[in-house]
Write a protein that holds these residues in place. Sequence first.
Motif, PDB file in Angstrom:
ATOM      1  N   ILE A  78       0.858  -1.194   0.000  1.00 36.04           N
ATOM      2  CA  ILE A  78       0.000   0.000   0.000  1.00 36.04           C
ATOM      3  C   ILE A  78       0.890   1.237   0.000  1.00 36.04           C
ATOM      4  N   LYS A  79       0.596   2.198  -0.888  1.00 36.18           N
ATOM      5  CA  LYS A  79       1.331   3.468  -0.905  1.00 36.18           C
ATOM      6  C   LYS A  79       0.377   4.611  -0.585  1.00 36.18           C
ATOM      7  N   THR A  80       0.848   5.516   0.293  1.00 37.35           N
ATOM      8  CA  THR A  80       0.045   6.657   0.723  1.00 37.35           C
ATOM      9  C   THR A  80       0.905   7.917   0.667  1.00 37.35           C
ATOM     10  N   ALA A  81       0.371   8.985   0.052  1.00 39.02           N
ATOM     11  CA  ALA A  81       1.095  10.262  -0.039  1.00 39.02           C
ATOM     12  C   ALA A  81       0.769  11.120   1.180  1.00 39.02           C
ATOM     13  N   TYR A  82       1.805  11.774   1.741  1.00 38.29           N
ATOM     14  CA  TYR A  82       1.660  12.588   2.945  1.00 38.29           C
ATOM     15  C   TYR A  82       2.032  14.050   2.725  1.00 38.29           C
ATOM     16  N   GLY A  83       1.898  14.534   1.509  1.00 31.69           N
ATOM     17  CA  GLY A  83       2.043  15.952   1.279  1.00 31.69           C
ATOM     18  C   GLY A  83       3.373  16.407   0.702  1.00 31.69           C
ATOM     19  N   LEU A  84       3.383  17.677   0.355  1.00 38.20           N
ATOM     20  CA  LEU A  84       4.547  18.347  -0.222  1.00 38.20           C
ATOM     21  C   LEU A  84       5.337  18.982   0.917  1.00 38.20           C
ATOM     22  N   ARG A  85       6.632  18.691   0.977  1.00 37.45           N
ATOM     23  CA  ARG A  85       7.466  19.153   2.087  1.00 37.45           C
ATOM     24  C   ARG A  85       8.810  19.628   1.575  1.00 37.45           C
ATOM     25  N   ARG A  86       9.518  20.362   2.403  1.00 33.86           N
ATOM     26  CA  ARG A  86      10.878  20.797   2.075  1.00 33.86           C
ATOM     27  C   ARG A  86      11.874  20.001   2.902  1.00 33.86           C
ATOM     28  N   ILE A  87      12.999  19.689   2.275  1.00 35.44           N
ATOM     29  CA  ILE A  87      14.061  19.008   2.995  1.00 35.44           C
ATOM     30  C   ILE A  87      14.728  20.026   3.926  1.00 35.44           C
ATOM     31  N   LYS A  88      14.738  19.714   5.218  1.00 28.96           N
ATOM     32  CA  LYS A  88      15.333  20.602   6.221  1.00 28.96           C
ATOM     33  C   LYS A  88      16.800  20.289   6.460  1.00 28.96           C
ATOM     34  N   SER A  89      17.146  19.000   6.418  1.00 35.53           N
ATOM     35  CA  SER A  89      18.545  18.626   6.644  1.00 35.53           C
ATOM     36  C   SER A  89      18.829  17.256   6.035  1.00 35.53           C
ATOM     37  N   MET A  90      20.123  17.042   5.780  1.00 28.81           N
ATOM     38  CA  MET A  90      20.610  15.759   5.254  1.00 28.81           C
ATOM     39  C   MET A  90      21.931  15.458   5.945  1.00 28.81           C
ATOM     40  N   GLU A  91      22.124  14.167   6.274  1.00 30.67           N
ATOM     41  CA  GLU A  91      23.341  13.774   6.981  1.00 30.67           C
ATOM     42  C   GLU A  91      23.693  12.335   6.614  1.00 30.67           C
ATOM     43  N   THR A  92      24.961  12.072   6.356  1.00 30.48           N
ATOM     44  CA  THR A  92      25.416  10.716   6.066  1.00 30.48           C
ATOM     45  C   THR A  92      25.652   9.980   7.382  1.00 30.48           C
ATOM     46  N   ILE A  93      25.113   8.768   7.468  1.00 30.07           N
ATOM     47  CA  ILE A  93      25.202   7.946   8.672  1.00 30.07           C
ATOM     48  C   ILE A  93      25.878   6.623   8.301  1.00 30.07           C
ATOM     49  N   ASP A  94      26.819   6.181   9.119  1.00 33.48           N
ATOM     50  CA  ASP A  94      27.415   4.854   8.957  1.00 33.48           C
ATOM     51  C   ASP A  94      26.559   3.851   9.714  1.00 33.48           C
ATOM     52  N   LYS A  95      26.254   2.721   9.064  1.00 29.86           N
ATOM     53  CA  LYS A  95      25.417   1.695   9.679  1.00 29.86           C
ATOM     54  C   LYS A  95      26.093   0.335   9.570  1.00 29.86           C
ATOM     55  N   TYR A  96      25.555  -0.613  10.310  1.00 29.04           N
ATOM     56  CA  TYR A  96      26.062  -1.983  10.249  1.00 29.04           C
ATOM     57  C   TYR A  96      24.895  -2.944  10.425  1.00 29.04           C
ATOM     58  N   SER A  97      24.887  -4.006   9.630  1.00 29.31           N
ATOM     59  CA  SER A  97      23.932  -5.094   9.851  1.00 29.31           C
ATOM     60  C   SER A  97      24.667  -6.411   9.641  1.00 29.31           C
ATOM     61  N   ASN A  98      24.186  -7.459  10.264  1.00 33.04           N
ATOM     62  CA  ASN A  98      24.804  -8.775  10.103  1.00 33.04           C
ATOM     63  C   ASN A  98      24.745  -9.248   8.653  1.00 33.04           C
ATOM     64  N   ASP A  99      23.666  -8.881   7.950  1.00 32.61           N
ATOM     65  CA  ASP A  99      23.510  -9.304   6.554  1.00 32.61           C
ATOM     66  C   ASP A  99      24.356  -8.482   5.595  1.00 32.61           C
ATOM     67  N   GLU A 100      24.404  -7.175   5.809  1.00 33.00           N
ATOM     68  CA  GLU A 100      25.043  -6.263   4.869  1.00 33.00           C
ATOM     69  C   GLU A 100      26.471  -5.867   5.253  1.00 33.00           C
ATOM     70  N   GLY A 101      26.831  -6.025   6.508  1.00 30.25           N
ATOM     71  CA  GLY A 101      28.120  -5.505   6.963  1.00 30.25           C
ATOM     72  C   GLY A 101      28.010  -3.996   7.132  1.00 30.25           C
ATOM     73  N   HIS A 102      29.119  -3.290   6.937  1.00 31.25           N
ATOM     74  CA  HIS A 102      29.103  -1.828   7.046  1.00 31.25           C
ATOM     75  C   HIS A 102      28.566  -1.223   5.754  1.00 31.25           C
ATOM     76  N   TYR A 103      27.711  -0.245   5.883  1.00 32.27           N
ATOM     77  CA  TYR A 103      27.189   0.487   4.742  1.00 32.27           C
ATOM     78  C   TYR A 103      26.790   1.881   5.202  1.00 32.27           C
ATOM     79  N   GLN A 104      26.436   2.739   4.264  1.00 34.31           N
ATOM     80  CA  GLN A 104      26.051   4.102   4.615  1.00 34.31           C
ATOM     81  C   GLN A 104      24.597   4.359   4.241  1.00 34.31           C
ATOM     82  N   SER A 105      24.023   5.306   4.933  1.00 35.96           N
ATOM     83  CA  SER A 105      22.651   5.721   4.717  1.00 35.96           C
ATOM     84  C   SER A 105      22.629   7.243   4.794  1.00 35.96           C
ATOM     85  N   VAL A 106      21.676   7.859   4.134  1.00 34.28           N
ATOM     86  CA  VAL A 106      21.519   9.312   4.244  1.00 34.28           C
ATOM     87  C   VAL A 106      20.237   9.584   5.029  1.00 34.28           C
TER      88      VAL A 106
END
Length: 119
Positions: A78-106
């Motif tokens: 199911i997809k639902t739209a929640y409106g038009l918004r402005r991006i306030k901030s963006m930040e790169t985050i380092d993550k880790y999972s047992n399946d993926e190992g180390h990876y990055q997310s924004v």
Amino acid sequence: MKQKTLYIDTNYNRSVNDIYTDYHVGDAVILYGYKREGAPDSTESFRVMKDNGKGMPGNMNSEICRYHGWRGTSDGIIKTAYGLRRIKSMETIDKYSNDEGHYQSVKIVVGADIAPDKE
């Protein structure tokens, strides 16, 4: 929903640089959620798409676009739209999972709906 924080994970198809090329602080984006249909344990995940001036297309007829409400169900999602918004901030985050190992997310924070009266 006043503001929302979401994460775009990188993978072999999309790098952190690709995400920062596609999105910038101040951009107008459409916030939408998706979850599995009929699954009580399914939590809604959130994504953004660039504003196209019309809203998010429906799945049965891509010509019918809306900024708010149900946009369709395909393959049990199911997809639902929640409106038009402005991006306030963006930040790169380092993550880790047992399946993926180390990876990055924004991490992207979007503000309150700037077009609450648009359909």
